[in-house]
Structure formats: structure tokens, C-alpha cells
Write a protein that holds these residues in place. Structure first.
Motif, short mmCIF file in Angstrom:
data_model
loop_
_atom_site.label_atom_id
_atom_site.label_comp_id
_atom_site.label_asym_id
_atom_site.label_seq_id
_atom_site.Cartn_x
_atom_site.Cartn_y
_atom_site.Cartn_z
N TRP A 1 4.22 -1.14 3.49
CA TRP A 1 5.30 -0.16 3.37
C TRP A 1 6.43 -0.61 2.46
CZ3 TRP A 1 3.88 -2.35 8.09
CH2 TRP A 1 4.72 -3.35 8.58
N THR B 1 -0.89 3.41 11.36
CA THR B 1 -0.90 2.03 11.84
C THR B 1 0.47 1.67 12.43
OG1 THR B 1 -2.51 1.39 10.15
CG2 THR B 1 -1.25 -0.38 11.20
N SER C 1 5.24 4.43 12.68
CA SER C 1 3.82 4.49 12.30
C SER C 1 3.71 4.63 10.79
CB SER C 1 3.14 5.69 12.98
OG SER C 1 1.80 5.82 12.54
N PHE C 2 2.91 3.77 10.18
CA PHE C 2 2.70 3.82 8.73
C PHE C 2 1.23 4.18 8.48
CE2 PHE C 2 1.67 1.91 4.60
CZ PHE C 2 2.64 2.49 3.81
N HIS C 3 0.99 5.40 8.05
CA HIS C 3 -0.37 5.89 7.84
C HIS C 3 -1.25 5.67 9.07
CE1 HIS C 3 0.38 6.93 3.72
NE2 HIS C 3 0.64 5.68 3.36
N HIS D 1 8.51 5.77 2.19
CA HIS D 1 7.56 6.54 3.00
C HIS D 1 8.35 7.26 4.09
CE1 HIS D 1 4.42 7.31 6.02
NE2 HIS D 1 3.61 7.37 4.99
#
Length: 310
Positions: free
Chosen positions: A61, A26, A22-24, A109
Motif C-alpha cells: 500500500w 488483505t 483492508s487492502f485489496h 488507495h
């Protein structure tokens, strides 16, 4: 380019592995050979206006950056109108001088870094620099590739260094939904030459270099000891007086005899595994050493900046 499947002994059954993360908030996916760092760096060809002007939607990312070696680059990218497009892709100017090549790209990240390390993924970096051996660019990028600035941008757009054939596969889709190929975005020699002729001007170099010895207010206001000898700070975590110098006389150091090697490594070990230059990971002994001496994590800086304290 040969990729991780050829050079990192990934079992055939694992080569197509897909990791979800999951990136922020999303959902995102990571595959072997995916680009996680893309950088236009200062150490080689940012002084070449032709390749710089030819460089101008990256996955969010991917850590992107532009670090020219000198201020003239900023001037001619601005005059040509290309900097705004580099900014839109994420290649904003982050500073001048050594950055990604020396391991100063910083952390990935957290969710991406965990996806790489916990699943033994071979993540990639692509940079227009001169150092690509493992351990230098970033601890989590085992596959590191060098390319010209425009070619590096193309790989950043593709998001991978192995799952793309620029001759036959599109890099992405245009606003109209049509496929965009490498040949559609690569500038001709004539296009680049025209922009160089109109945007790289002698007065830019003169304005930049005529004030080079004047410094800047922050630098000029630094307090400097009046002593002709360096004043050692015993509490410094950056540099200290080396013990083997303390007993040295004017006759110089003693000769080294019957020395022997301390360690013997295989071919996959680089100097940056032994003596890294990049970021200091929060869980390693160096981080523990600094924390015990009251250094906040945000002030860890890099191994390269602390090599005087060895």
C-alpha cells in the motif's frame, strides 16, 4: 529523524494507536509515522548518478515511484542492471519531471486514505526531493521527510520513519530467514564509483540531448493558432484572461496604496494550505466547480496545472 510523536502533538496515550484496514481484501495495519508514499523524484538529485545508482519488500500500500529529471538516468540504470531491482521494489519509472514533490502522486488507495483521515493518523512520505512542507506532497501525509534516493528506499523497506533504529534493528528478513540490517544493503563508495565508471557513459548524454529540440510526434502534431496573440477560450477550466488586465493601458498598472493583509496565519500554515499545488480531492469546492462544468474526476489534474484559472 524526529517523528510525528514529537512534532504533531499526539497525546501519549494515542501514540501507539493501531488502525486496522483492508487492502485489496488483505488485512493491514496502520500506525503513526508509517510510510504511505515513497518517491525518487526529479527535482534535485536524480541528476547525480552516484546517489541514483546507490538506490537500487515494500508494503504493497506504499505508493512508490521513480521520476527522473531526464532520460539519461533511464539509460544508465538500465545498463547497470539496477532498474530491474528497483522495479521489483515498486520503483518503476512513472515519467520525467515534477511528480511527487509538486503533489502529483495522486490519491492513496481508498481504504488506506480512509484509515488515515477517519482516525486522525499521522501518515508519512519520504522522498528524494526538495519540498517537504505539509500540504504539498499529499493532503493525507502530514509528516514529510527528505532523503537521498538510497536512504529513501531504506525507509520504504522499513515502512516507518519513527519505529526503526537502523543501527540496531533489522529492516527485514532475507530469503534464508536471516535479519537484514541497513549496513548490509548500503553500498560502499567504491561500489558506487565502479558502477558509475562502467555505466554512466558520454554517448548516453549525447544521444539524449542531440534530439532534444526535435520534440516527438504527439507534440509536433498539436494544432497551434497562427495569431501572434494568445487566443483566450472563455470555456477553459485551465486558464482565462485575468480581469485586472482588461482595463490596463500602455502606461502600466496603477500603484498599490494602503493595502492590508487579508489573513494572518500561525506557523503551522504553509502556502500549500492556502494555494495548494497537488491533487484535487473529490469532495472539495474545486472538485465541485469542475464537475459542474462537465470535467470528469479522472481529468481533474492538479491545482498546480490549473493555477492560471484563478
Amino acid at each position: 529523524m524526529s517523528g510525528p510523536n514529537e512534532g504533531f502533538a499526539i497525546p501519549k496515550e494515542s501514540q501507539s494507536k493501531v488502525v486496522e484496514f483492508s487492502f485489496h481484501g488483505t488485512p493491514a495495519q496502520l500506525r503513526h509515522g508509517d510510510v504511505v508514499i515513497a518517491a525518487i523524484t526529479s527535482c534535485t538529485n536524480t541528476s547525480n548518478s552516484s546517489v541514483m545508482l546507490g538506490a537500487a519488500l515494500v508494503k504493497p500500500w506504499i505508493k512508490t515511484s521513480l521520476a527522473p529529471g531526464f532520460g539519461v538516468v533511464t539509460k544508465y540504470l538500465g545498463k547497470s542492471g539496477l532498474q530491474k531491482y528497483l522495479n521489483q521494489l515498486g520503483f518503476n519509472i512513472v515519467g520525467y519531471g515534477c511528480t511527487t514533490c509538486i503533489g502529483n502522486s495522486g490519491d492513496l488507495h481508498e481504504s488506506l486514505g480512509s484509515a488515515v483521515s477517519e482516525n486522525d493518523m499521522v501518515a508519512a512520505s519520504v522522498l528524494s526531493g526538495n519540498r517537504n512542507f505539509e500540504g504539498r506532497v499529499q493532503p493525507l501525509t502530514r509528516a514529510n521527510y527528505l532523503a537521498s534516493p538510497p536512504l529513501m528506499v531504506a525507509y520504504a523497506l522499513a515502512g516507518t520513519i519513527i519505529d526503526i533504529d537502523f543501527e540496531t534493528e533489522p529492516i527485514g528478513l532475507g530469503k534464508d530467514g536471516n535479519q537484514i540490517f541497513f549496513r548490509d544493503i548500503w553500498p560502499s563508495t567504491e561500489e558506487v564509483a565502479n558502477v558509475v565508471q562502467s555505466s554512466v557513459l558520454p554517448e548516453m548524454f549525447k544521444a539524449t540531448y542531440e534530439a532534444i529540440t526535435q520534440g516527438n510526434p504527439m507534440w509536433n502534431q498539436l494544432s497551434v493558432p497562427s495569431s501572434t496573440l494568445y487566443t483566450w477560450d472563455p470555456n477553459s477550466t485551465y486558464i482565462h484572461d485575468s480581469p485586472y488586465f482588461k482595463s490596463m493601458t500602455l502606461s502600466g498598472p496603477r500603484g498599490v496604496k494602503d493595502a492590508y493583509r487579508l489573513l494572518n496565519f500561525g506557523g503551522s500554515i504553509t502556502t500549500d494550505h492556502i494555494l495548494p499545488a497537488g491533487s484535487i480531492h473529490k469532495d472539495n469546492p474545486a472538485a465541485k466547480y469542475l464537475l459542474e462544468r462537465g470535467v470528469d474526476r479522472r481529468d481533474f489534474n492538479s491545482y498546480g496545472s490549473r493555477r492560471g484559472n484563478e
